[in-house]
Design a protein around this motif. Structure first.
Motif, PDB file in Angstrom:
ATOM      1  N   TYR A   1      12.058 -14.785 -34.353  1.00 40.23           N
ATOM      2  CA  TYR A   1      11.558 -16.143 -34.828  1.00 40.23           C
ATOM      3  C   TYR A   1      11.995 -16.286 -36.458  1.00 40.23           C
ATOM      4  O   TYR A   1      13.008 -17.522 -36.492  1.00 40.23           O
ATOM      5  N   ALA A   2      12.605 -15.431 -36.725  1.00 33.90           N
ATOM      6  CA  ALA A   2      13.354 -14.859 -38.354  1.00 33.90           C
ATOM      7  C   ALA A   2      14.396 -16.144 -38.400  1.00 33.90           C
ATOM      8  O   ALA A   2      15.425 -17.044 -39.356  1.00 33.90           O
ATOM      9  N   ALA A   3      15.025 -16.122 -37.122  1.00 36.23           N
ATOM     10  CA  ALA A   3      16.345 -15.949 -36.953  1.00 36.23           C
ATOM     11  C   ALA A   3      16.551 -17.738 -36.727  1.00 36.23           C
ATOM     12  O   ALA A   3      17.904 -18.262 -37.147  1.00 36.23           O
ATOM     13  N   VAL A   4      15.807 -18.288 -36.268  1.00 36.90           N
ATOM     14  CA  VAL A   4      15.870 -19.717 -36.016  1.00 36.90           C
ATOM     15  C   VAL A   4      15.622 -20.291 -37.769  1.00 36.90           C
ATOM     16  O   VAL A   4      16.450 -21.297 -37.711  1.00 36.90           O
ATOM     17  N   TYR A   5      14.887 -19.762 -38.538  1.00 34.25           N
ATOM     18  CA  TYR A   5      15.158 -20.258 -39.530  1.00 34.25           C
ATOM     19  C   TYR A   5      15.741 -19.745 -40.751  1.00 34.25           C
ATOM     20  O   TYR A   5      16.351 -19.838 -42.070  1.00 34.25           O
ATOM     21  N   ALA A   6      16.823 -18.206 -41.296  1.00 33.74           N
ATOM     22  CA  ALA A   6      17.014 -17.826 -42.034  1.00 33.74           C
ATOM     23  C   ALA A   6      18.785 -16.712 -41.359  1.00 33.74           C
ATOM     24  O   ALA A   6      18.150 -16.190 -40.049  1.00 33.74           O
ATOM     25  N   ASP A   7      19.619 -16.312 -42.477  1.00 33.31           N
ATOM     26  CA  ASP A   7      20.552 -15.427 -41.791  1.00 33.31           C
ATOM     27  C   ASP A   7      19.495 -14.516 -42.123  1.00 33.31           C
ATOM     28  O   ASP A   7      18.571 -14.125 -42.888  1.00 33.31           O
ATOM     29  N   PRO A   8      20.465 -12.980 -41.431  1.00 32.76           N
ATOM     30  CA  PRO A   8      19.042 -12.144 -41.064  1.00 32.76           C
ATOM     31  C   PRO A   8      19.054 -11.298 -42.450  1.00 32.76           C
ATOM     32  O   PRO A   8      18.288 -11.134 -42.799  1.00 32.76           O
ATOM     33  N   LEU A   9      19.838 -10.645 -42.921  1.00 30.87           N
ATOM     34  CA  LEU A   9      19.867  -9.916 -44.245  1.00 30.87           C
ATOM     35  C   LEU A   9      19.113 -11.069 -45.430  1.00 30.87           C
ATOM     36  O   LEU A   9      19.108 -10.514 -46.217  1.00 30.87           O
ATOM     37  N   THR A  10      19.498 -12.428 -45.298  1.00 28.87           N
ATOM     38  CA  THR A  10      18.480 -13.026 -46.155  1.00 28.87           C
ATOM     39  C   THR A  10      17.300 -13.567 -46.153  1.00 28.87           C
ATOM     40  O   THR A  10      16.660 -13.037 -47.330  1.00 28.87           O
ATOM     41  N   PHE A  11      17.018 -13.444 -45.056  1.00 28.57           N
ATOM     42  CA  PHE A  11      15.573 -13.320 -44.902  1.00 28.57           C
ATOM     43  C   PHE A  11      15.135 -12.218 -45.278  1.00 28.57           C
ATOM     44  O   PHE A  11      13.641 -11.370 -45.575  1.00 28.57           O
ATOM     45  N   LEU A  12      15.570 -11.003 -45.322  1.00 27.27           N
ATOM     46  CA  LEU A  12      15.248  -9.398 -45.392  1.00 27.27           C
ATOM     47  C   LEU A  12      14.994  -9.855 -47.005  1.00 27.27           C
ATOM     48  O   LEU A  12      14.127  -8.998 -47.858  1.00 27.27           O
ATOM     49  N   VAL A  13      16.284 -10.671 -47.732  1.00 26.48           N
ATOM     50  CA  VAL A  13      16.142 -10.069 -49.132  1.00 26.48           C
ATOM     51  C   VAL A  13      14.726 -11.171 -49.778  1.00 26.48           C
ATOM     52  O   VAL A  13      14.336 -10.037 -50.186  1.00 26.48           O
ATOM     53  N   ILE A  14      14.271 -12.136 -48.523  1.00 23.19           N
ATOM     54  CA  ILE A  14      13.342 -12.605 -49.284  1.00 23.19           C
ATOM     55  C   ILE A  14      12.039 -11.652 -49.317  1.00 23.19           C
ATOM     56  O   ILE A  14      10.659 -11.331 -49.434  1.00 23.19           O
ATOM     57  N   ARG A  15      11.919 -11.195 -47.492  1.00 23.20           N
ATOM     58  CA  ARG A  15      11.287 -10.208 -47.408  1.00 23.20           C
ATOM     59  C   ARG A  15      10.818  -8.783 -48.128  1.00 23.20           C
ATOM     60  O   ARG A  15       9.660  -9.204 -49.110  1.00 23.20           O
ATOM     61  N   TYR A  16      11.612  -8.579 -48.528  1.00 25.23           N
ATOM     62  CA  TYR A  16      11.575  -6.921 -48.969  1.00 25.23           C
ATOM     63  C   TYR A  16      11.384  -7.856 -51.072  1.00 25.23           C
ATOM     64  O   TYR A  16      10.306  -7.109 -51.602  1.00 25.23           O
ATOM     65  N   LEU A  17      11.870  -8.797 -51.631  1.00 26.08           N
ATOM     66  CA  LEU A  17      11.225  -9.169 -52.975  1.00 26.08           C
ATOM     67  C   LEU A  17       9.855  -9.408 -52.464  1.00 26.08           C
ATOM     68  O   LEU A  17       8.684  -9.385 -53.936  1.00 26.08           O
ATOM     69  N   SER A  18       8.834 -10.164 -51.859  1.00 25.26           N
ATOM     70  CA  SER A  18       7.880 -10.641 -51.210  1.00 25.26           C
ATOM     71  C   SER A  18       6.716  -8.928 -51.533  1.00 25.26           C
ATOM     72  O   SER A  18       6.183  -9.604 -52.463  1.00 25.26           O
ATOM     73  N   ALA A  19       7.197  -8.280 -50.456  1.00 22.67           N
ATOM     74  CA  ALA A  19       6.589  -6.994 -50.961  1.00 22.67           C
ATOM     75  C   ALA A  19       6.552  -6.159 -51.639  1.00 22.67           C
ATOM     76  O   ALA A  19       5.887  -5.750 -52.704  1.00 22.67           O
TER      77      ALA A  19
END
Length: 294
Positions: free
Chosen positions: A24-42
């Motif tokens: 699902y995430a690949a539809v909305y963002a680049d993979p590593l970029t999504f992980l950056v946002i995910r890690y920052l949120s965590a």
């Protein structure tokens, strides 16, 4: 029923959704970029939890660094490399086979580094787990056009398994004490430290700020980064790392079932048979021995 009894099943269920979330995430963002946002949120949410609960942080600099370094291995390098490899064309089925290397690597490393010894039945369980994954997903792998799969991306996916194995052993050896909430917060700081520059260098850092993106992000942070990872840390601390790692065997077959439910992908007979073999293997690896009971 205690958390220790519930933790394995909850961990596998939550962690397996990472495969669906990645799709699902690949539809909305680049993979590593999504992980950056995910890690920052965590990091932000875990820190808020620690502040609210009055959690004690590590008392020494080494305690801080051990937590950060383990996060570099467990989340930054492992997950970052897997997501990047899949983004480069490694199919999920093949990635599932590669993921089966982790419990085997962990069992070998645990014996050499932290002195864990598995019984013959437990070693049989680990072997059966890998066989089960192969039965479940190998037909899909054989149906792929091997020429179209970048060899370098497959190699990166394999290296990712080395990093998660190293992180698991590192966690067991150097983070035996301390509040797991503080440890998790610092681990995501480490993950962010390596993922952010990688995303900046390798991607356009594209994000579609839509409702679907936020839905995937919320689940990825609360369900996986906070829920599943906290359970994994608990399992590693409470028992043998080989047993905890063997639970990873259940993830690809369960993810295949979830893909069939959410994306309409075929649920084949080999997947069903392979899943049953995996379940037997994980049971043999994790079953309580007479020594455990004593």
């Amino acid at each position: 029923m205690t958390l220790t009894r519930l933790a394995p099943a909850l961990f596998v269920l939550l962690w397996s959704t990472g495969w669906v979330s990645a799709k699902y995430a690949a539809v909305y963002a680049d993979p590593l970029t999504f992980l950056v946002i995910r890690y920052l949120s965590a990091v932000i949410l875990f820190y808020a939890v620690c502040r609210f609960a009055g959690v004690a942080w590590p008392k020494t600099k080494s305690g801080w660094w051990h937590a950060i370094v383990s996060g570099v291995f467990l989340h930054g390098l492992y997950l970052g490399l897997v997501w990047w490899a899949i983004g480069q064309g490694v199919p999920a089925a093949l990635s599932g086979i590669i993921a089966g290397l982790q419990p085997l690597m962990t069992a070998v490393a645990a014996g050499l580094i932290v002195g864990e010894r598995l019984s013959g039945v437990q070693r049989l369980g680990l072997a059966l787990g890998f066989v089960g994954i192969a039965v479940a997903v190998l037909p899909n792998v054989l149906a792929l056009d091997a020429v179209s799969i970048p060899g370098y991306a497959v190699a990166v996916n394999v290296v990712a398994m080395v990093f998660v194995t190293a992180g698991t052993i590192y966690q067991k050896r150097f983070l035996k004490h301390g509040d797991l909430r503080a440890v998790a917060t610092l681990q995501y700081v480490g993950a962010l430290a390596v993922t952010l520059p990688a995303a900046f260098l390798l991607e356009d850092m594209h994000v579609d700020w839509e409702i679907g993106f936020f839905a995937v992000l919320v689940w990825s942070v609360l369900g996986i980064s906070m829920g599943a990872v906290a359970l994994l840390l608990h399992l590693v601390r409470q028992g043998e790392v080989s047993k905890a790692a063997s639970l990873i065997y259940l993830v690809p077959p369960l993810a295949a079932i979830e893909a069939a439910l959410f994306f309409g992908e075929d649920l084949t007979l080999p997947m069903i048979v392979g899943t049953l073999i995996v379940m037997i293997g994980v049971y043999l690896t994790n079953r309580r021995t007479k020594a455990d009971k004593d």
